[in-house]
Design a protein around this motif. Sequence first.
Motif, short mmCIF file in Angstrom:
data_model
loop_
_atom_site.label_atom_id
_atom_site.label_comp_id
_atom_site.label_asym_id
_atom_site.label_seq_id
_atom_site.Cartn_x
_atom_site.Cartn_y
_atom_site.Cartn_z
N TYR A 56 0.83 -1.20 0.00
CA TYR A 56 0.00 0.00 0.00
C TYR A 56 0.86 1.25 0.00
N PHE A 57 0.66 2.09 -1.02
CA PHE A 57 1.34 3.38 -1.10
C PHE A 57 0.51 4.42 -0.36
N GLU A 58 1.06 4.93 0.74
CA GLU A 58 0.31 5.84 1.60
C GLU A 58 0.18 7.24 1.02
N LYS B 7 -5.50 -4.73 6.15
CA LYS B 7 -4.29 -5.41 6.60
C LYS B 7 -3.38 -5.67 5.40
N PRO B 8 -2.75 -4.61 4.87
CA PRO B 8 -1.85 -4.81 3.73
C PRO B 8 -0.60 -5.56 4.17
N ASP B 9 0.05 -6.19 3.23
CA ASP B 9 1.28 -6.92 3.54
C ASP B 9 2.46 -5.98 3.73
N LEU B 10 2.43 -4.84 3.04
CA LEU B 10 3.45 -3.81 3.19
C LEU B 10 2.79 -2.45 3.14
N LYS B 11 3.39 -1.48 3.80
CA LYS B 11 3.01 -0.08 3.68
C LYS B 11 4.26 0.73 3.39
N VAL B 12 4.18 1.64 2.41
CA VAL B 12 5.31 2.52 2.13
C VAL B 12 4.82 3.95 2.01
N ALA B 13 5.51 4.85 2.66
CA ALA B 13 5.17 6.26 2.57
C ALA B 13 5.81 6.90 1.35
N GLU B 14 6.92 6.33 0.88
CA GLU B 14 7.64 6.85 -0.28
C GLU B 14 7.97 5.69 -1.21
N MET B 15 7.77 5.90 -2.50
CA MET B 15 8.03 4.84 -3.47
C MET B 15 9.51 4.44 -3.49
N GLY B 16 10.37 5.38 -3.17
CA GLY B 16 11.79 5.06 -3.16
C GLY B 16 12.17 3.99 -2.16
N ASP B 17 11.32 3.76 -1.18
CA ASP B 17 11.60 2.76 -0.15
C ASP B 17 11.14 1.37 -0.55
N LEU B 18 10.33 1.27 -1.59
CA LEU B 18 9.71 -0.01 -1.91
C LEU B 18 10.71 -1.03 -2.43
#
Length: 219
Positions: free
Chosen positions: A185-187, A199-210
Amino acid sequence: MIRTVVFDLDGTLVNSAPDLQAAANRMLGDLGHGPIELETVIGFIGNGVEMLVRRCLRHVGQDPQDLGRALALFQGYYARDLTTLTRPYPGVLTLLETLREAGLVLGLCTNKPEKPARDLCQSLDIDKFFQVILGGDTLAVRKPDPAPLRHVVAALGGTAPETLYVGDSETDYLTTRRAGIRFAYFEGGYQRTPIAGFKPDLKVAEMGDLARRILQPTT
């Protein structure tokens, strides 16, 4: 181990809302209505262009039953200015390059109609990263029906257990749950309301972190 990554487009890879707002306001102006604000348009994105236009019409008090002219107006304006204001989110280009260089197979599954989706990606020079691009009108159904996502995964030669879908909305989340595919999930996207049972498997605030989260999942 993730071997296949499929992305949503609007609100995930690109911030397209300003161009969608501009097309919507030109359409509404032709129909005798005033403009609507960007944040309102953002709340209308995610279920395809027809639903976006319907929601715009309802917002200004026009009966959306006769959709034909409004939809044609919107599509005409949007086709002429697909990427006038639209840009990839920070870190997206590096993310896609990193995943491709790492040997992952990438695809796109969006509810945007296929032609504007392809044209937008080509204009922004990100189409080269995707082996498969599927739009909201490619099949007879669109997200949150799981068929489009499953179709992309199969076309990429992937399997559900080794696939990650990256999106920004409740529609994307529901699609993955129904398809049995993990969800990142891109926040920073367009979801503006809480998602029930989220209940996503991942959460990222910035795409660069994915990329790091995918390639080094234990860190």
